[in-house]
Design an enzyme around this catalytic site. Structure first.
Site, PDB file in Angstrom:
ATOM      1  N   ASP A  19       0.858  -1.174   0.000  1.00 21.11           N
ATOM      2  CA  ASP A  19       0.000   0.000   0.000  1.00 21.11           C
ATOM      3  C   ASP A  19       0.906   1.240   0.000  1.00 21.11           C
ATOM      4  OD1 ASP A  19      -2.270   1.740   0.509  1.00 21.11           O
ATOM      5  OD2 ASP A  19      -1.631   1.754   2.600  1.00 21.11           O
ATOM      6  N   TYR A  20       0.338   2.417  -0.251  1.00 20.67           N
ATOM      7  CA  TYR A  20       1.145   3.634  -0.270  1.00 20.67           C
ATOM      8  C   TYR A  20       0.940   4.469   1.002  1.00 20.67           C
ATOM      9  CZ  TYR A  20       3.340   7.954  -1.802  1.00 20.67           C
ATOM     10  OH  TYR A  20       4.157   9.056  -1.877  1.00 20.67           O
ATOM     11  N   ASP A  21      -0.176   5.184   1.099  1.00 19.38           N
ATOM     12  CA  ASP A  21      -0.402   6.064   2.251  1.00 19.38           C
ATOM     13  C   ASP A  21      -0.495   5.283   3.553  1.00 19.38           C
ATOM     14  OD1 ASP A  21      -0.903   8.947   1.235  1.00 19.38           O
ATOM     15  OD2 ASP A  21      -2.091   7.714  -0.126  1.00 19.38           O
ATOM     16  N   ASP A 205      -2.142  -0.538   5.803  1.00 17.42           N
ATOM     17  CA  ASP A 205      -2.448   0.050   7.101  1.00 17.42           C
ATOM     18  C   ASP A 205      -3.927   0.271   7.403  1.00 17.42           C
ATOM     19  OD1 ASP A 205      -2.466   2.301   5.168  1.00 17.42           O
ATOM     20  OD2 ASP A 205      -2.816   3.495   6.965  1.00 17.42           O
TER      21      ASP A 205
END
Length: 296
Positions: A19-21, A205
């Protein structure tokens, strides 16, 4: 961590999904400020340079953002808007919802505008296949109250009549088509023969990442074919520090599956492992990249 690196070094076909953020970068009040740190980019480039690795970033961000900040990393696969778009290494973006009716977006936008006008600090983020209402910068108590009111409004006016769902994220509400989620992208990337991967890591997250963890749990069970292969994939994540030896009865032999959630130690997740921050994830990637170079 010892088992994590050992499994990586011993494997020949590695799948890395991130994932990124909140996973590769910290969550910020202004999403545009969540820029990729230099060490993370360096680690991704190093991992993508090894033909034994297939690395992908599976994000809720739109493809323009991903292209701008990660698009120049050779060998990196990208997926945007929670699985609505995918770009394989060296390829063009594919819209997986190209044939879907998006007329519902006008209805959702109208509702979001109604609550934005009445909630100081709230903003709307319109993407190609979804719309998000952010209230991170609103008064905390009033923002939560308005979010509940907005969600009830959406459920009665749109969700009950259209093939869409509401995602409750971190200080945001997102409306997207039901058929879209990150878990479907995981299945697509793992392919028809998931046994080809002897090392799999997936980190995220928030709630949208739970779809990835659940998909991998199902895939792991099908690959293992016995109860011992399911150990370590419980509904409650195990808290581990970066210096902890990640060990499990099910992880002694390949294939090695690491599903990692980022957040507080008491967080409930379908992931098997836990780290406290995005910094820990980047550290782990740097460690894998370094072990990769040392092996060469």
């Amino acid at each position: 961590m010892a088992l994590f690196v050992k499994g990586f070094k011993a494997s020949k076909r590695r799948m890395i999904m991130l994932d990124y953020d909140g996973t590769l970068t910290p969550i910020t009040n202004i999403p545009a400020q969540a820029l990729p740190p230099a060490e993370m980019l360096e680690a991704l480039r190093a991992l993508c340079a090894d033909p034994r690795n297939f690395v992908s970033v599976i994000s809720g961000r739109d493809r323009a953002f991903l292209e701008l900040h990660l698009g120049d990393i050779e060998g990196l696969a990208l997926s945007g808007e929670h699985g609505s778009f995918i770009r394989y290494p060296g390829g063009e973006w594919i819209n997986l919802l190209a044939e879907m009716d998006m007329s519902w977006k006008d209805e959702v936008l109208s509702i979001f505008e109604f609550y934005t006008e009445r909630t100081v600090g709230a903003t709307i983020e319109a993407k190609e296949t979804s719309i998000t209402w952010h209230f991170r910068n609103a008064d905390p108590e009033y923002g939560e109250f308005q979010a509940k009111e907005c969600m009830n409004h959406l459920e009665n006016s749109v969700v009950s009549k259209r093939p869409v769902e509401i995602l409750v994220g971190k200080k945001c509400l997102e409306v997207r088509p039901i058929s879209v989620n990150k878990g479907e992208i995981v299945k697509r990337l793992m392919g028809a023969n998931p046994k080809q991967w002897d090392f799999v890591v997936c980190a995220g997250d928030d709630k949208t990442d739970e779809d990835m963890f659940r998909s991998l749990r199902t895939i792991k069970r099908s690959v293992a074919g016995n109860a011992s292969g399911e150990e370590g994939l419980s509904a409650v994540s195990t808290s581990v520090g970066m210096g902890t030896n990640w060990s499990s009865m099910s992880m002694r032999l390949p294939p090695y599956y690491f599903t990692i959630t980022v957040g507080p130690p008491d967080k409930r997740s379908a992931a098997a492992w836990h780290v406290s921050s995005s910094h820990n994830v980047v550290e782990a990637l740097m460690l894998l990249a370094a072990s990769n170079n040392n092996a060469e």
